[in-house]
Structures are given as C-alpha cells and as structure tokens.
Scaffold this active site. Structure first.
Site, mmCIF file in Angstrom:
data_model
loop_
_atom_site.group_PDB
_atom_site.id
_atom_site.type_symbol
_atom_site.label_atom_id
_atom_site.label_comp_id
_atom_site.label_asym_id
_atom_site.label_seq_id
_atom_site.Cartn_x
_atom_site.Cartn_y
_atom_site.Cartn_z
ATOM 1 N N GLY A 1 47.005 43.851 23.176
ATOM 2 C CA GLY A 1 47.759 42.614 23.320
ATOM 3 C C GLY A 1 47.047 41.555 24.132
ATOM 4 O O GLY A 1 47.004 40.375 23.740
ATOM 5 N N ASP B 1 36.977 47.976 19.344
ATOM 6 C CA ASP B 1 38.118 48.821 19.724
ATOM 7 C C ASP B 1 38.125 50.035 18.813
ATOM 8 O O ASP B 1 38.486 49.940 17.644
ATOM 9 C CB ASP B 1 39.430 48.043 19.595
ATOM 10 C CG ASP B 1 40.586 48.770 20.274
ATOM 11 O OD1 ASP B 1 40.621 50.017 20.224
ATOM 12 O OD2 ASP B 1 41.452 48.097 20.858
ATOM 13 N N THR C 1 38.720 42.409 34.056
ATOM 14 C CA THR C 1 40.096 42.329 34.544
ATOM 15 C C THR C 1 40.841 43.625 34.234
ATOM 16 O O THR C 1 42.067 43.671 34.345
ATOM 17 C CB THR C 1 40.849 41.156 33.869
ATOM 18 O OG1 THR C 1 40.791 41.328 32.441
ATOM 19 C CG2 THR C 1 40.240 39.824 34.245
ATOM 20 N N ARG D 1 39.903 47.597 34.916
ATOM 21 C CA ARG D 1 39.944 48.521 36.037
ATOM 22 C C ARG D 1 38.550 48.707 36.613
ATOM 23 O O ARG D 1 37.554 48.670 35.890
ATOM 24 C CB ARG D 1 40.495 49.898 35.618
ATOM 25 C CG ARG D 1 42.006 49.950 35.462
ATOM 26 C CD ARG D 1 42.723 49.739 36.794
ATOM 27 N NE ARG D 1 44.169 49.804 36.679
ATOM 28 C CZ ARG D 1 44.956 48.771 36.410
ATOM 29 N NH1 ARG D 1 44.423 47.582 36.164
ATOM 30 N NH2 ARG D 1 46.265 48.921 36.365
ATOM 31 N N ASP E 1 37.830 41.113 38.897
ATOM 32 C CA ASP E 1 39.124 41.133 39.565
ATOM 33 C C ASP E 1 39.497 42.541 40.010
ATOM 34 O O ASP E 1 40.449 42.721 40.756
ATOM 35 C CB ASP E 1 40.195 40.587 38.604
ATOM 36 C CG ASP E 1 41.558 40.472 39.255
ATOM 37 O OD1 ASP E 1 41.659 39.766 40.287
ATOM 38 O OD2 ASP E 1 42.528 41.073 38.740
ATOM 39 N N GLU F 1 39.033 49.772 45.868
ATOM 40 C CA GLU F 1 39.771 48.574 46.264
ATOM 41 C C GLU F 1 40.529 48.879 47.554
ATOM 42 O O GLU F 1 41.242 49.875 47.617
ATOM 43 C CB GLU F 1 40.770 48.162 45.173
ATOM 44 C CG GLU F 1 40.121 47.704 43.885
ATOM 45 C CD GLU F 1 41.136 47.294 42.819
ATOM 46 O OE1 GLU F 1 42.369 47.377 43.090
ATOM 47 O OE2 GLU F 1 40.714 46.903 41.722
ATOM 48 N N HIS G 1 42.342 41.709 42.510
ATOM 49 C CA HIS G 1 43.253 42.326 41.537
ATOM 50 C C HIS G 1 44.494 41.454 41.320
ATOM 51 O O HIS G 1 45.637 41.927 41.387
ATOM 52 C CB HIS G 1 43.661 43.728 42.010
ATOM 53 C CG HIS G 1 44.009 44.651 40.873
ATOM 54 N ND1 HIS G 1 43.648 45.979 40.849
ATOM 55 C CD2 HIS G 1 44.683 44.438 39.719
ATOM 56 C CE1 HIS G 1 44.101 46.548 39.740
ATOM 57 N NE2 HIS G 1 44.735 45.619 39.026
ATOM 58 N N GLY H 1 46.381 39.211 36.649
ATOM 59 C CA GLY H 1 47.648 39.248 35.933
ATOM 60 C C GLY H 1 48.827 38.748 36.746
ATOM 61 O O GLY H 1 49.967 38.813 36.293
#
Length: 309
Positions: A152, A172, A233, A235, A259, A264, A283, A286
């Site tokens: 998505g 993909d 963005t 992981r 990000d 982390e 992070h 989003g």
C-alpha cells in the site's frame, strides 16, 4: 469495566473516546518504565502500543488477561504475532492510516537530496555565496524511482512520484510479473538487480524478516548508480547503514534519508556521525498531525469493537 493500557503517545481525542466505555491507563512514558508496565498489564484486556514497546517474552507473558493488542502503526516486528495468536490474542495494526505521511516523506526527501541546495542556509547566512557549487542539482522529473516492496505505501508513493514525472519500477517477490497491479499502476515490474542498477532513487518498503535483513547490502550498494539516493522508512537492519555512510563519504551515493536504524536510538560510534548529504530522522516518517489522528482513531475504534464483541 474492561481495562486498556496505552504505552506510547496517542491522539488525545481517540483516548477520550475509549474512556467513555473502558478503564484506560494512558501514559506515553509507560514504554520507558518497565516496572510500572509490568504492574499495569496483567489485568488489562487490551494493550495499545507503537513501535518501541516489545510485546514478547516477559512482557507478553505478563499480559495474562489481554485479548487484543492494538498497534499504532503497521510494522509488527516489535510484536511476537505468532505467540500472541497462540494465546488467543488479536493483533490489530493501523494498516493504511499512515501511508500518505510515509509516501510524502519519501518524495520530499528525494527532492531535497536530488536538488542538493536546501542544506546551505548556514553557509549563505554567514555571507558566503556558493552559487556555482550549488547549480548542479537535479530535477526529480525524468528520474527513476525504484521501490523495494510494492504494498500500500509503495503504491501510494509511486502515484505521487508519477505525478511529478518520475518513472517508477518496483520489486516485490509477493507479486507475480503477470499480476494486474503492474498494468493498473503503470509501474514496471523489476528484479532487485535491475532496480538497484537503474534507479536514481531507491526506497525501501519491506518488513524486517530473516529474508529482508541486510537486503541492501554493501555489495548491492556498490552496484547502485553513482549519485543515486537511498531512502529507508521501513525498518533498521534492512540496509547496511555503515556501507551507505561510507558510500556517501566517498561520493558514490548522492544522498540518503534514513528514518529507521539498528539500533534505535543511535549509539556511540554510529557510522552516521558527520556523514554528508544525509537526512536522519527519529522514526517519524509515518507520524504527522494528520496521520496520528487517523492511526489513533482507527485503532481506538478497532480495539473497542474487539473488546465489545
């Protein structure tokens, strides 16, 4: 009255909506207070988390009564989903609610890094005038965006990119080359090798699994176009951060926007320290004011439905 424990920040209006029907313990600092967290969760019917709370091991075992885990986001690597399901717990992510925020982050940072002029404010304010040095930036139109993962968020990113005149290819393995999605979106289906070699901007949109760990390895980074930009963005652990930083310092890559990291927050000796042409964010790709409302509202409603069922 059923109890809900919320361990990280959530939109206040969504929290208030839950309080009308449930006993809600909400403290965005709870994630950092392990002792209190272990006290609060045993009698909780639901636990709502973001990405830092680790629903596994000792904490999962302490959730003796919970039947629902709400995730304020989409990644599930901080939740032992299989173990939750084995205990009869329903895990609910906020699928799609933060997609626009991530897609805009990808396009925005790609434009900044390709143009290469927006990080010079301090230099210009000091009285310098590096006009010649900053006159070789690239326009985003006509460049190629390579999406590693075409779910998505990847598809929304592709649509925004196409609106700016970018050519888009995606890799993909979950989508067959003959899938109608390629024709419907106008995106080229590519192997990972083709994408790495051709893309001006490579953006990662896959979950962290044993199969995707170190997917963007030092070897693959060496095969990227000179001056290409890489954006993560998804992981930390999917890209070799030390190899990306080294390629930036050597001038092989044109820029990077990260990000997410492993670990982390970043620790001492991170390869990113003093790295040129890098945009580093904590992070938050989003997370916007709007996406926080969408994510929180979606999860509040979904958790409430599950508890009332």
């Amino acid at each position: 009255m059923k109890k809900i424990v919320i361990t990280e920040f959530m939109d206040e209006a969504a929290v208030a909506s839950l309080r009308t029907a449930f006993n809600v313990v909400y403290d965005p600092r709870l994630v950092d207070d392990a002792a209190r967290l272990m006290v609060e969760v045993p009698d909780a019917d639901a636990v709502i988390v973001r990405n830092r709370t680790q629903i596994r091991g000792e904490l999962l075992a302490a959730c003796a009564r919970a039947t629902v885990i709400g995730r304020l986001g989409v990644g599930l690597d901080n939740i032992d989903v299989a173990a939750c399901e084995a205990r009869g717990m329903q895990v609910i992510p906020a699928t799609g609610a933060n997609a626009l925020a991530v897609a805009e982050y990808v396009i925005g940072t790609a434009m900044v890094l390709l143009r290469g002029v927006y990080l010079s404010s301090e230099t210009v304010a000091s009285g310098q005038w590096p006009r010649a040095a900053l006159s070789n930036g690239r326009e985003i139109s006509g460049t190629c965006l390579g999406l590693v993962g075409f779910g998505g968020i990847g598809r929304l990113t592709a649509r925004l990119a196409q609106g700016l005149g970018m050519r888009v290819m995606a890799h993909d393995p979950m989508l067959a080359p003959g899938s109608p999605v390629w024709q419907e979106t106008g995106v080229q289906c590519a192997s990972l090798e083709e994408l790495i070699a051709q893309a001006d901007v490579v953006s990662l949109h896959v979950p962290l699994t044993p199969g995707t760990a170190n997917l963007l390895s030092a070897q693959r980074i060496a095969q990227m176009k000179r001056g290409a930009v890489v954006i993560n963005t998804s992981r930390g652990g999917i890209a070799d951060e030390a190899a990306v930083a080294a390629a930036l310092r050597e001038g092989c890559l044109g820029g990077a926007a990260f990000d997410v990291f492993e670990p982390e927050p970043l620790g001492a000796g991170t390869p990113w320290e003093g790295c040129p042409n890098a945009i580093l964010t904590p992070h938050v790709a989003g997370v916007t004011a709007e996406s926080n409302v969408r994510v929180s509202t979606l999860i509040a409603a979904a958790v409430a439905r599950a508890l009332k069922a």
